[in-house]
Design a protein around this motif. Structure first.
Motif, PDB file in Angstrom:
ATOM      1  N   ALA A  95       0.835  -1.204   0.000  1.00  0.00           N
ATOM      2  CA  ALA A  95       0.000   0.000   0.000  1.00  0.00           C
ATOM      3  C   ALA A  95       0.871   1.256   0.000  1.00  0.00           C
ATOM      4  CB  ALA A  95      -0.927  -0.004   1.208  1.00  0.00           C
ATOM      5  N   ALA A  96       1.932   1.242   0.814  1.00  0.00           N
ATOM      6  CA  ALA A  96       2.826   2.401   0.897  1.00  0.00           C
ATOM      7  C   ALA A  96       3.484   2.690  -0.447  1.00  0.00           C
ATOM      8  CB  ALA A  96       3.898   2.163   1.966  1.00  0.00           C
ATOM      9  N   LYS A  97       3.894   1.637  -1.131  1.00  0.00           N
ATOM     10  CA  LYS A  97       4.528   1.826  -2.441  1.00  0.00           C
ATOM     11  C   LYS A  97       3.540   2.386  -3.467  1.00  0.00           C
ATOM     12  CE  LYS A  97       8.170  -1.605  -1.776  1.00  0.00           C
ATOM     13  NZ  LYS A  97       8.771  -2.899  -2.226  1.00  0.00           N
ATOM     14  N   GLN A  98       2.289   1.962  -3.363  1.00  0.00           N
ATOM     15  CA  GLN A  98       1.269   2.498  -4.266  1.00  0.00           C
ATOM     16  C   GLN A  98       1.005   3.979  -3.976  1.00  0.00           C
ATOM     17  OE1 GLN A  98      -2.296   0.122  -5.158  1.00  0.00           O
ATOM     18  NE2 GLN A  98      -1.323  -1.606  -4.113  1.00  0.00           N
ATOM     19  N   VAL A  99       0.934   4.324  -2.687  1.00  0.00           N
ATOM     20  CA  VAL A  99       0.721   5.716  -2.309  1.00  0.00           C
ATOM     21  C   VAL A  99       1.878   6.581  -2.802  1.00  0.00           C
ATOM     22  CG1 VAL A  99       0.536   7.330  -0.366  1.00  0.00           C
ATOM     23  CG2 VAL A  99      -0.696   5.152  -0.300  1.00  0.00           C
ATOM     24  N   VAL A 136      -3.418  -3.298  10.269  1.00  0.00           N
ATOM     25  CA  VAL A 136      -2.466  -2.451  10.989  1.00  0.00           C
ATOM     26  C   VAL A 136      -3.249  -1.652  12.028  1.00  0.00           C
ATOM     27  CG1 VAL A 136      -0.850  -0.521  10.808  1.00  0.00           C
ATOM     28  CG2 VAL A 136      -0.903  -2.285   9.036  1.00  0.00           C
ATOM     29  N   ASP A 137      -2.925  -1.850  13.302  1.00  0.00           N
ATOM     30  CA  ASP A 137      -3.709  -1.227  14.369  1.00  0.00           C
ATOM     31  C   ASP A 137      -2.887  -0.221  15.171  1.00  0.00           C
ATOM     32  OD1 ASP A 137      -2.015  -2.911  15.732  1.00  0.00           O
ATOM     33  OD2 ASP A 137      -3.583  -4.303  16.375  1.00  0.00           O
ATOM     34  N   ALA A 138      -3.552   0.466  16.072  1.00  0.00           N
ATOM     35  CA  ALA A 138      -2.921   1.505  16.881  1.00  0.00           C
ATOM     36  C   ALA A 138      -1.742   0.993  17.710  1.00  0.00           C
ATOM     37  CB  ALA A 138      -3.960   2.171  17.784  1.00  0.00           C
ATOM     38  N   PRO A 139      -1.852  -0.178  18.377  1.00  0.00           N
ATOM     39  CA  PRO A 139      -0.707  -0.654  19.164  1.00  0.00           C
ATOM     40  C   PRO A 139       0.556  -0.856  18.321  1.00  0.00           C
ATOM     41  CG  PRO A 139      -2.693  -1.817  19.810  1.00  0.00           C
ATOM     42  CD  PRO A 139      -3.052  -1.020  18.592  1.00  0.00           C
ATOM     43  N   THR A 165      -0.939   8.712   6.264  1.00  0.00           N
ATOM     44  CA  THR A 165      -1.305   8.905   4.857  1.00  0.00           C
ATOM     45  C   THR A 165      -1.633   7.581   4.190  1.00  0.00           C
ATOM     46  OG1 THR A 165       0.066  10.900   4.682  1.00  0.00           O
ATOM     47  CG2 THR A 165      -0.488   9.771   2.624  1.00  0.00           C
ATOM     48  N   VAL A 166      -0.818   6.561   4.468  1.00  0.00           N
ATOM     49  CA  VAL A 166      -1.049   5.241   3.876  1.00  0.00           C
ATOM     50  C   VAL A 166      -2.369   4.653   4.376  1.00  0.00           C
ATOM     51  CG1 VAL A 166      -0.175   2.871   3.684  1.00  0.00           C
ATOM     52  CG2 VAL A 166       1.418   4.806   3.566  1.00  0.00           C
ATOM     53  N   ILE A 167      -2.609   4.763   5.670  1.00  0.00           N
ATOM     54  CA  ILE A 167      -3.834   4.198   6.243  1.00  0.00           C
ATOM     55  C   ILE A 167      -5.072   4.938   5.722  1.00  0.00           C
ATOM     56  CG2 ILE A 167      -5.112   3.795   8.371  1.00  0.00           C
ATOM     57  CD1 ILE A 167      -2.734   1.908   7.941  1.00  0.00           C
ATOM     58  N   ASP A 168      -4.991   6.261   5.636  1.00  0.00           N
ATOM     59  CA  ASP A 168      -6.126   7.038   5.106  1.00  0.00           C
ATOM     60  C   ASP A 168      -6.398   6.647   3.653  1.00  0.00           C
ATOM     61  OD1 ASP A 168      -6.397   8.302   7.503  1.00  0.00           O
ATOM     62  OD2 ASP A 168      -5.494  10.199   6.873  1.00  0.00           O
ATOM     63  N   VAL A 171      -8.316   3.440   3.624  1.00  0.00           N
ATOM     64  CA  VAL A 171      -9.735   3.650   3.944  1.00  0.00           C
ATOM     65  C   VAL A 171     -10.478   4.131   2.702  1.00  0.00           C
ATOM     66  CG1 VAL A 171     -11.362   5.019   5.310  1.00  0.00           C
ATOM     67  CG2 VAL A 171      -9.287   4.119   6.387  1.00  0.00           C
ATOM     68  N   ALA A 172      -9.872   5.096   2.005  1.00  0.00           N
ATOM     69  CA  ALA A 172     -10.504   5.651   0.807  1.00  0.00           C
ATOM     70  C   ALA A 172     -10.653   4.607  -0.299  1.00  0.00           C
ATOM     71  CB  ALA A 172      -9.689   6.845   0.296  1.00  0.00           C
ATOM     72  N   LYS A 173      -9.737   3.637  -0.329  1.00  0.00           N
ATOM     73  CA  LYS A 173      -9.783   2.576  -1.344  1.00  0.00           C
ATOM     74  C   LYS A 173     -10.725   1.445  -0.950  1.00  0.00           C
ATOM     75  CE  LYS A 173      -7.211   1.849  -4.461  1.00  0.00           C
ATOM     76  NZ  LYS A 173      -7.355   1.981  -5.932  1.00  0.00           N
ATOM     77  N   GLY A 174     -11.222   1.482   0.277  1.00  0.00           N
ATOM     78  CA  GLY A 174     -12.123   0.433   0.730  1.00  0.00           C
ATOM     79  C   GLY A 174     -11.425  -0.792   1.268  1.00  0.00           C
ATOM     80  N   TYR A 175     -10.110  -0.678   1.556  1.00  0.00           N
ATOM     81  CA  TYR A 175      -9.357  -1.824   2.069  1.00  0.00           C
ATOM     82  C   TYR A 175      -9.498  -1.996   3.583  1.00  0.00           C
ATOM     83  CZ  TYR A 175      -6.989  -1.977  -2.474  1.00  0.00           C
ATOM     84  OH  TYR A 175      -6.702  -2.080  -3.816  1.00  0.00           O
ATOM     85  N   ARG A 176      -9.961  -0.957   4.269  1.00  0.00           N
ATOM     86  CA  ARG A 176     -10.185  -1.070   5.703  1.00  0.00           C
ATOM     87  C   ARG A 176     -11.361  -0.189   6.081  1.00  0.00           C
ATOM     88  NH1 ARG A 176      -5.471  -0.141   9.155  1.00  0.00           N
ATOM     89  NH2 ARG A 176      -6.871   0.678  10.732  1.00  0.00           N
ATOM     90  N   GLU A 177     -11.957  -0.481   7.240  1.00  0.00           N
ATOM     91  CA  GLU A 177     -13.171   0.200   7.658  1.00  0.00           C
ATOM     92  C   GLU A 177     -12.920   1.585   8.236  1.00  0.00           C
ATOM     93  OE1 GLU A 177     -16.314  -0.786   7.254  1.00  0.00           O
ATOM     94  OE2 GLU A 177     -15.582  -2.526   6.144  1.00  0.00           O
TER      95      GLU A 177
END
Length: 393
Positions: A95-99, A136-139, A165-168, A171-177
């Motif tokens: 995901a990071a490489k795509q971003v 990928v979670d907060a902890p 940025t990667v996590i957002d 979310v926008a891509k629909g990969y996480r809630e």
């Protein structure tokens, strides 16, 4: 032959783990749920990999899946990563490489393009790079940040922003809630106490003497440094200046938007000392193209390095930085002239947040800035005309 039978799997009701052999286990939960898991060990590392619900995966199929997993591990293939790929959800690394690929075209700074991904490679990928971006979670993020939060505070803050940025994006891509709970992560990190470091600047009272000493010896680094001082420009803008950007008849230097920190074209009015300096540079011009560098480096077509300007100052026994002259200019305007602060900010090409001032600055204020830069140039070279520092209206 395994230890379990289809009948035994169906009859199992006590919570626990039931072994079939070769690392395959039937797991029975406290509420009666049943699932399959295979335990593998490779290079001293043990992993437990789920194989699905026992209500949907019969014993025979569970054995086949366990065998397939063991074969993949022996072949050096990560079965979990392969399963995620099949599901269409990338790992955090992917995901990071795509971003990075999507955003790098909008970044002007080549160093930033390289560092954006390398920071994640150094500090995030080892911690959770191969984990699904959905998992990928907060902890995990907190622990990765905590490892460098106090030791490398600036890098840690950049890492925090890039992970977010990667996590957002995911979310926008629909990969996480949902996005990361950044306020929770921030509260779980220790307070950084680092002080803001400002560029060390030559006091404006020393500028006439400094300029005389600077001109005692002529070198490309000293000439570029003088240009940065007289225009109050950033050293990078000066080092990459081309002859096509200069109009010495009109006494202007137009810096294109792609080279400006704010991403907007900036017209610099040139004082007489600045025009004279650029006239002195004409014998150093290496070709007649508009793209020819005004301050060429040692290698053909290559600009001076930023360290060249710093070395010029070190050779003079100074410890200040080239960028510090922008602060010198700003202090001089504030303490020795009656020009308004917003005019000085416009001369420095700063982005002004105040809406009223920003609206006033939509015009270039070129002629007012020309008067200001003329006074600054005269002051730097010790001209008595620099004593007239106020303007009317």
């Amino acid at each position: 032959m395994g230890s379990l039978t289809a009948t035994a799997v169906k009859a199992a009701s006590e919570p626990g783990r039931y072994g079939d052999g070769d690392g395959l286990f039937l797991l029975v939960g406290k509420r009666g749920g049943k699932s399959w898991m295979v335990r593998i060990q490779k290079d001293g590392r043990r992993r437990d990999i789920g194989l699905g619900s026992a209500s949907k995966v019969p014993l025979k199929l569970a054995r086949e899946r366990a065998g397939a997993v063991r074969e993949q591990i022996e072949a050096g293939i990560d079965p979990v990563a392969e399963r995620r790929k099949a599901a269409g959800i990338p790992t955090f690394r992917e995901a990071a490489k795509q971003v990075h690929a999507e955003h790098k075209a909008s970044w002007k700074n080549a160093k930033h393009k390289a560092q954006w991904l390398s920071t994640l490679e150094s500090y995030a990928f080892p911690a959770f790079g191969d984990r699904s971006v959905a998992q990928v979670d907060a902890p995990a993020v907190r622990d990765a940040l905590a490892a460098i939060w106090l030791e490398k505070p600036e890098t840690a803050r950049r890492l925090r922003q890039r992970i977010r940025t990667v996590i957002d994006w995911a979310v926008a891509k629909g990969y996480r809630e949902a996005a990361l709970a950044m306020p929770v992560i921030d509260k779980a990190l220790p307070k950084q106490r680092g002080k803001v470091r400002h560029h060390k600047a030559v006091p404006y009272t020393e500028m006439p003497a400094f300029m005389r000493e600077l001109r005692e010896t002529e070198s490309m680094g000293r000439l570029a440094l003088e240009a940065a001082i007289l225009t109050a420009a950033r050293s990078g803008e000066v080092r990459l200046a081309t002859w096509g950007e200069l109009d010495l008849d009109a006494a202007t230097w137009t810096v294109p938007a792609e080279r400006m920190k704010a991403g907007r074209e900036h017209v610099v009015p040139l004082s007489e000392p600045a025009v004279a300096l650029f006239e002195r540079m004409k014998p150093h011009r290496r070709d007649d193209s508009k793209a020819a560098l005004v301050f060429p480096g040692m290698k053909r077509g290559k600009p001076l390095s930023d360290m060249t300007l710093t070395k010029a100052m070190r050779d003079m026994g100074r410890t200040e930085t080239p960028h510090g002259f922008r602060s010198t200019f700003r202090d001089w305007v504030a303490e020795q002239t009656t020009w308004p602060a917003d005019l000085a900010e416009a001369a420095l090409a700063h982005v002004v947040s105040d809406k009223t001032v920003a609206a006033y600055q939509r015009g270039s204020m070129l002629e007012k800035r020309r008067e200001l830069m003329t006074a600054w140039g005269n002051y730097c070279i010790g001209d008595s005309a620099a004593k007239v520092l106020s303007i009317v209206g």
